[in-house]
Scaffold this active site. Structure first.
Site, short mmCIF file in Angstrom:
data_model
loop_
_atom_site.label_atom_id
_atom_site.label_comp_id
_atom_site.label_asym_id
_atom_site.label_seq_id
_atom_site.Cartn_x
_atom_site.Cartn_y
_atom_site.Cartn_z
N SER A 98 -40.72 -1.24 -2.16
CA SER A 98 -39.44 -1.87 -2.44
C SER A 98 -38.95 -2.75 -1.38
CB SER A 98 -38.41 -1.01 -3.14
OG SER A 98 -38.13 0.07 -2.24
N ASP B 34 -27.77 4.17 0.84
CA ASP B 34 -29.00 3.43 1.12
C ASP B 34 -29.00 2.67 2.31
OD1 ASP B 34 -31.32 2.10 0.96
OD2 ASP B 34 -30.79 0.92 -0.98
N HIS C 298 -33.16 -0.04 2.36
CA HIS C 298 -33.30 -1.26 1.73
C HIS C 298 -31.91 -2.12 2.21
CE1 HIS C 298 -34.71 1.21 -1.56
NE2 HIS C 298 -35.61 0.14 -1.56
#
Ligand SMILES: *[C@@H]1O[C@H](CO)[C@@H](O)[C@H](O)[C@H]1NC(C)=O
Ligand SMILES: *[C@@H]1O[C@H](CO)[C@@H](O)[C@H](O)[C@H]1NC(C)=O
Ligand SMILES: *[C@@H]1O[C@H](CO)[C@@H](O)[C@H](O)[C@H]1NC(C)=O
Ligand SMILES: *[C@@H]1O[C@H](CO)[C@@H](O)[C@H](O)[C@H]1NC(C)=O
Length: 498
Positions: free
Chosen positions: A228, A469, A472
């Protein structure tokens, strides 16, 4: 675009906090004895969670939607190493054995670990023209300079400089931003993190120019192979291009593999979902969260059989390798990471990471691929204050200066493994015609603790806590610079072949 939560990688269990567990030194020792590791001294005075953390007060008057948790429930914590040490969180990276506080800048220092293997990376910081250069010496660190073209400027050694022009798109102008990276939409209050660009030490790196880029890639195709974070990169590219063109999206919203065509510009982008790069199978076919079996010496033919159709491949992998996994070589179980079985060899992420890259590069060399393969190196995560699943966060709002942080611990090791495997692939490529290039994102991203979604990848939900997070990257955000790099790298390739 929407994606299933299950396809997203587990957050890297990284934390800046020193370990307090009495078991930690034992575990570190066990790991040190099984693999060659070098933990350089860190300068961590700058890394304490700053008191800016309070600026991220959750605002509960926002509409509440069901968030997709991209950082999944941690795997079972109980595992054994050497039979004695149990019930410790082994998803934590090994603590730095030689961790030291250091408050002076630019002081020459040198640390040596007892040799556990002949291969030891040793790093020196040399105060040079008022800039601290990070040089990795020894047989391992020399590799980086051999991967770079002496004739050309090293794009990846540099620092972040203010760029009042940024950002070049917003959540309102680009519809390719995936929810959990849409930090502006989910209320991130600061904007300073959008106002930096990368400045290589010895040259300029032009910011991405969508018109110029589309001219450059006319008649070409690019494949992203990875997880990702690779997709994050691809979406940044689509957003940067959205100022002049939008592609036809041939993929379904839940597809893990993606296909975009810029028909007027004869340019295509594909994403091959391959977080482990090699052939895998699930231990539980219905549950992505269960450990995968990795066939570390077998190609993932889903992408390896198609790769020859592309002009450029950008290959990367990272945080999935910290998950519980079973390792196979020659179809035989040879070990595992964080598995409960005591009769299986307990190995490290480094074991699988190295072999996965070796196999992926071997596949490219075997594929009759006439294009150029770029290794986009490991992008460190930035959990501070605690582990990723214990409330660790990345609340900073500014980049680090080049002297404020060093690459260390497992991030250094993952990076070195990548450089070493890239070098092996390049040598093999001399026979096969395979061209392999370094796309070194590690240094630039190490300096961007401010670029992650943190809690701004979803709306807050009453009485629920989500892991932050710090893996990312916000879109827009510092990952957009990867396309500044890409534009320059492609310019070099195309300039050369003309
Ligand atoms: C973009 O973010 C702003 C807040 O910065 C928000 O008001 C707006 O609704 C968002 N737009 C979209 C399309 O998500
Ligand atoms: C892009 O994809 C289309 C449809 O598959 C194909 O016809 C075209 O040749 C591709 N262009 C490039 C540059 O690969
Ligand atoms: C791989 O396994 C097969 C049978 O399982 C065996 O015959 C062969 O020798 C093995 N190869 C290697 C390199 O271990
Ligand atoms: C959250 O917790 C409070 C106190 O425990 C409770 O009164 C409230 O109903 C809970 N809200 C939701 C949405 O579950």
């Amino acid at each position: 675009m929407k994606f299933q939560a299950s396809e997203l990688p587990l957050g890297k269990p990284q934390s800046r906090r020193s370990k307090t567990s009495k078991l930690a030194p034992l575990i570190a020792l066990t790991i040190l004895l099984t693999i060659p590791l070098y933990y350089p001294t860190i300068r961590d005075s700058s890394k304490k969670l700053s008191d800016t953390s309070h600026v991220f007060e959750e605002s509960l008057d926002e509409p509440i939607i069901k968030p997709t948790s991209h950082l999944e429930t941690p795997p079972p914590e109980i595992t054994k190493i050497g039979g004695d040490v149990a019930a410790e969180d082994h998803r934590e990276p090994p603590p730095a054995a030689a961790r030291k506080k250091h408050h002076e800048k630019g002081r020459k220092k040198r640390t040596r670990k007892p040799q556990t293997d002949s291969v030891i990376a040793q790093r020196e910081e040399i105060n040079n023209n008022d800039k601290t250069q990070i040089t990795i010496t020894s047989s391992r660190g020399d590799i980086r300079s051999r991967l770079l073209d002496d004739e050309k400027c090293d794009l990846f050694s540099g620092e972040w400089v203010p760029n009042p022009e940024g950002p070049y798109y917003t959540n309102d102008t680009c519809n390719a931003i995936q929810e959990h990276q849409n930090c502006l939409k989910f209320g991130r209050p600061d904007r300073g993190f959008l106002k930096w660009k990368w400045k290589p030490d010895d040259c300029e790196l032009p910011v991405f120019d969508p018109t110029r880029f589309l001219e450059l890639v006319r008649g070409k195709s690019i494949a992203f192979v990875g997880d990702s974070v690779a997709r994050n990169h691809m979406q940044s590219l689509i957003c940067l291009l959205s100022r002049v063109a939008n592609p036809v999206d041939l993929s379904g919203p839940l597809d893990q593999n993606k296909r975009y065509e810029y028909r007027e510009h004869d340019f295509n982008i594909s994403m091959f979902w391959a977080p482990y790069l090699v052939k895998t199978s699930k231990t539980d076919p219905n549950d992505e969260k269960r450990p995968f079996k990795l066939y570390l010496d077998e190609f993932d033919d889903h992408w390896t059989t198609r790769i020859a159709l592309f002009d450029y491949v950008i290959i990367s992998a990272g945080h999935w390798f910290f998950r519980p996994t079973y390792f196979y070589l020659n179809s035989t179980l040879v070990g595992c990471l964080y598995c409960p079985e005591s009769n299986v060899n307990h190995l490290t992420s480094y074991f699988s990471y190295r072999r996965a890259f070796r196999t992926a590069f071997r596949a490219i060399n075997a594929a009759n691929f006439n294009g150029v393969a770029f290794l986009r190196t490991y992008a460190p995560s930035h959990f501070e204050g605690a582990a990723w699943d214990k409330g660790g966060d990345c609340a900073r709002t500014r980049p680090y200066g080049r002297n404020e942080v060093v690459l260390e611990d497992y991030s250094l090791e993952m990076y070195l493994i990548q450089l070493e495997e890239l070098r092996i692939a390049q040598k093999a490529g001399r026979r096969t015609g395979g061209r392999f290039r370094l796309f070194d994102a590690t240094r630039a991203m190490l300096l961007r603790p401010d670029g992650h979604p943190s809690k701004y990848g979803h709306w807050p939900v009453a009485n629920q806590t989500f892991a932050n997070d710090c893996v990312h990257w916000c879109l827009p955000g510092p990952i957009d610079s990867w396309n500044d790099f890409l534009q320059e790298l492609l310019k070099r390739e195309i300039g050369e072949s003309r």
